[in-house]
Design a protein around this motif. Structure first.
Motif, mmCIF file in Angstrom:
data_model
loop_
_atom_site.group_PDB
_atom_site.id
_atom_site.type_symbol
_atom_site.label_atom_id
_atom_site.label_comp_id
_atom_site.label_asym_id
_atom_site.label_seq_id
_atom_site.Cartn_x
_atom_site.Cartn_y
_atom_site.Cartn_z
ATOM 1 N N GLY A 180 5.382 -1.227 -10.819
ATOM 2 C CA GLY A 180 5.940 -0.479 -11.942
ATOM 3 C C GLY A 180 6.781 0.713 -11.552
ATOM 4 O O GLY A 180 6.996 1.623 -12.360
ATOM 5 N N GLY A 181 7.275 0.718 -10.314
ATOM 6 C CA GLY A 181 8.111 1.817 -9.840
ATOM 7 C C GLY A 181 9.587 1.483 -9.859
ATOM 8 O O GLY A 181 10.009 0.482 -10.459
ATOM 9 N N LYS A 182 10.375 2.302 -9.184
ATOM 10 C CA LYS A 182 11.825 2.111 -9.137
ATOM 11 C C LYS A 182 12.327 2.477 -7.738
ATOM 12 O O LYS A 182 11.908 3.494 -7.169
ATOM 13 N N LEU A 183 13.219 1.653 -7.208
ATOM 14 C CA LEU A 183 13.830 1.958 -5.916
ATOM 15 C C LEU A 183 14.783 3.128 -6.081
ATOM 16 O O LEU A 183 15.706 3.078 -6.893
ATOM 17 N N HIS B 190 0.833 -1.209 0.000
ATOM 18 C CA HIS B 190 0.000 0.000 0.000
ATOM 19 C C HIS B 190 0.867 1.258 0.000
ATOM 20 O O HIS B 190 0.571 2.230 -0.721
ATOM 21 N N SER B 191 1.927 1.244 0.783
ATOM 22 C CA SER B 191 2.817 2.410 0.852
ATOM 23 C C SER B 191 3.471 2.677 -0.490
ATOM 24 O O SER B 191 3.588 3.830 -0.923
ATOM 25 N N VAL B 192 3.885 1.614 -1.159
ATOM 26 C CA VAL B 192 4.484 1.746 -2.491
ATOM 27 C C VAL B 192 3.464 2.332 -3.464
ATOM 28 O O VAL B 192 3.780 3.242 -4.255
ATOM 29 N N GLN B 193 2.242 1.827 -3.418
ATOM 30 C CA GLN B 193 1.195 2.336 -4.313
ATOM 31 C C GLN B 193 0.946 3.823 -4.100
ATOM 32 O O GLN B 193 0.809 4.589 -5.066
ATOM 33 N N GLN B 194 0.904 4.242 -2.834
ATOM 34 C CA GLN B 194 0.660 5.645 -2.531
ATOM 35 C C GLN B 194 1.829 6.526 -2.982
ATOM 36 O O GLN B 194 1.618 7.646 -3.471
ATOM 37 N N ALA B 195 3.048 6.036 -2.821
ATOM 38 C CA ALA B 195 4.217 6.806 -3.247
ATOM 39 C C ALA B 195 4.211 7.006 -4.763
ATOM 40 O O ALA B 195 4.446 8.120 -5.259
ATOM 41 N N ILE B 196 3.928 5.953 -5.496
ATOM 42 C CA ILE B 196 3.897 6.040 -6.953
ATOM 43 C C ILE B 196 2.763 6.968 -7.399
ATOM 44 O O ILE B 196 2.939 7.805 -8.292
ATOM 45 N N LYS B 197 1.614 6.845 -6.753
ATOM 46 C CA LYS B 197 0.464 7.696 -7.077
ATOM 47 C C LYS B 197 0.805 9.173 -6.916
ATOM 48 O O LYS B 197 0.367 10.015 -7.711
ATOM 49 N N ASN B 198 1.618 9.499 -5.919
ATOM 50 C CA ASN B 198 1.942 10.900 -5.617
ATOM 51 C C ASN B 198 3.305 11.335 -6.147
ATOM 52 O O ASN B 198 3.783 12.412 -5.787
ATOM 53 N N ASN B 199 3.914 10.504 -6.996
ATOM 54 C CA ASN B 199 5.214 10.826 -7.602
ATOM 55 C C ASN B 199 6.279 11.106 -6.547
ATOM 56 O O ASN B 199 7.063 12.062 -6.644
ATOM 57 N N VAL B 200 6.313 10.270 -5.517
ATOM 58 C CA VAL B 200 7.270 10.393 -4.424
ATOM 59 C C VAL B 200 8.375 9.351 -4.611
ATOM 60 O O VAL B 200 8.086 8.174 -4.842
ATOM 61 N N ALA B 201 9.624 9.774 -4.525
ATOM 62 C CA ALA B 201 10.753 8.857 -4.671
ATOM 63 C C ALA B 201 10.755 7.857 -3.514
ATOM 64 O O ALA B 201 10.605 8.239 -2.355
ATOM 65 N N ILE B 202 10.943 6.583 -3.834
ATOM 66 C CA ILE B 202 10.809 5.514 -2.838
ATOM 67 C C ILE B 202 12.168 5.006 -2.377
ATOM 68 O O ILE B 202 12.997 4.588 -3.183
ATOM 69 N N GLY B 203 12.358 5.012 -1.072
ATOM 70 C CA GLY B 203 13.554 4.418 -0.483
ATOM 71 C C GLY B 203 13.171 3.265 0.420
ATOM 72 O O GLY B 203 12.081 3.245 0.998
ATOM 73 N N VAL B 204 14.072 2.298 0.547
ATOM 74 C CA VAL B 204 13.864 1.208 1.507
ATOM 75 C C VAL B 204 14.419 1.654 2.850
ATOM 76 O O VAL B 204 15.448 2.315 2.926
ATOM 77 N N HIS B 205 13.708 1.279 3.932
ATOM 78 C CA HIS B 205 14.040 1.758 5.278
ATOM 79 C C HIS B 205 14.281 0.552 6.202
ATOM 80 O O HIS B 205 13.460 0.254 7.076
ATOM 81 N N PRO B 206 15.412 -0.134 6.027
ATOM 82 C CA PRO B 206 15.677 -1.331 6.832
ATOM 83 C C PRO B 206 16.100 -0.983 8.251
ATOM 84 O O PRO B 206 16.783 0.020 8.482
#
Length: 257
Positions: free
Chosen positions: A106-109, A51-67
Motif C-alpha cells: 500500500g505504499g508508493k515508489l 521486509h524493507s518496504v514494510q519497515q519504510a512504510i511503518k516509519n513514514n520513510v520515502a522509498i526509492g529503488v536502488h538498482p
C-alpha cells in the motif's frame, strides 16, 4: 545555511543468511527520511525486499529503488562493461520487482537511485544516463532520480526535465574535483567526523577533500550507507547534531528541472 535536509540510507542489502554491515536496518529506518532499497542484483532477495518496504512504510520513510550492476559477488562495486540498453533493462527489471512489493504493502515508489559502480557509471556516461532517464520518463515522468551536482546524470535530468535530488555523502571521501573517491570498501569513520562533516556541508556548503582542499558542494539530501561500519551510530550522531543546530530532517526538496 540549510534549515531542512533529507537524510537517506541504502537499505535491504543483506542476502539470505548473509548479513552486510552491522545488520541494523530496522534500527536505522526511524532515523532517516528516505531510503534506497536494493532490488536483487547487487544485494537483497524477495523476503528482504518486502521486509524493507514494510519497515519504510511503518516509519513514514520515502522509498526509492536502488538498482545495481548484476554483481552479487562484488556487491555492485565492480564495473561491468555492457551496452546502455542492457543496463537500462536491468534497471527497469529491478524497479518493477521492488514496485510490486511497494504496491502490495500500500505504499508508493518515491524515487530511483542507482547503486555503487552503476551510480558512478551513470555520473560519467551520457549515453546511458540519457537512455535511462528517457526510459524513466515513459514509466513515471514525475519519478525523481537521486544524483550528485555536477555529474552527467544531473545535467541530463535537468536537460530532459526529469525531477532530480542532489546528494551529499557523509561517509565517503571527496576528491578535489568534487566527485566521490570510489572504493570497494569504505574506510572506518567516527561518529563525530561524519556528523561534523555533514553539519559543515549544511551550514557552509563546503567539504574538505582528501588533499585538504575546501571545495563547494550543493545538495538536497545526505546519504550515509547502512553497510558502513558503525552505520547506526554515524546516522544517529548526524541526525542529533543537525537537529541540535536547527536543521529539520524531512523528505527531500525535488527539483522539477
Amino acid at each position: 545555511m540549510k534549515t531542512q535536509i533529507d537524510l537517506n540510507s541504502d537499505m535491504g542489502e543483506c542476502f539470505g543468511a548473509w548479513i552486510i554491515g552491522d545488520g541494523v536496518d530496522d534500527d536505522i529506518m526511524p532515523l532517516i527520511s528516505s531510503c534506497n532499497i536494493a532490488a536483487g542484483f547487487h544485494a537483497s532477495d524477495p523476503n528482504i525486499m518486502r521486509h524493507s518496504v514494510q519497515q519504510a512504510i511503518k516509519n513514514n520513510v520515502a522509498i526509492g529503488v536502488h538498482p545495481g550492476f548484476r554483481d552479487l559477488v562484488g556487491f555492485g562495486r565492480r564495473h561491468i562493461v555492457a551496452k546502455a540498453d542492457e543496463l537500462v533493462n536491468d534497471c527497469i527489471y529491478q524497479l518493477g520487482a521492488l514496485r510490486e512489493f511497494i504496491n502490495l504493502e500500500g505504499g508508493k515508489l518515491h524515487h530511483f537511485k542507482p547503486h555503487g559502480s552503476l551510480y558512478i557509471h551513470a555520473s560519467k556516461d551520457r549515453e546511458f544516463s540519457e537512455l535511462l532517464i528517457k526510459t524513466l520518463q515513459k514509466i513515471d515522468s514525475k519519478l525523481p532520480i537521486y544524483c550528485m551536482q555536477g555529474t552527467v546524470t544531473c545535467d541530463v535530468a535537468r536537460e530532459l526535465k526529469q525531477p532530480y535530488v542532489r546528494e551529499f555523502y557523509g561517509d565517503r571521501d571527496y576528491g578535489d574535483d568534487g566527485h566521490l573517491v570510489m572504493v570497494r570498501r569504505a574506510r572506518a569513520y567516527t561518529s563525530d567526523e561524519v556528523a561534523n562533516k555533514v553539519l559543515q556541508a549544511c551550514k557552509e556548503g563546503t567539504v574538505v577533500s582528501v588533499t585538504g582542499k575546501t571545495i563547494e558542494v550543493d545538495f538536497d539530501s545526505v546519504c550515509i550507507h547502512s553497510d558502513t561500519a558503525g552505520a547506526l551510530s554515524l546516522i544517529q550522531a548526524t541526525r542529533d547534531l543537525l537537529v541540535k543546530n536547527g536543521i529539520t530532517i524531512t523528505k527531500p526538496v525535488v527539483h522539477n528541472a
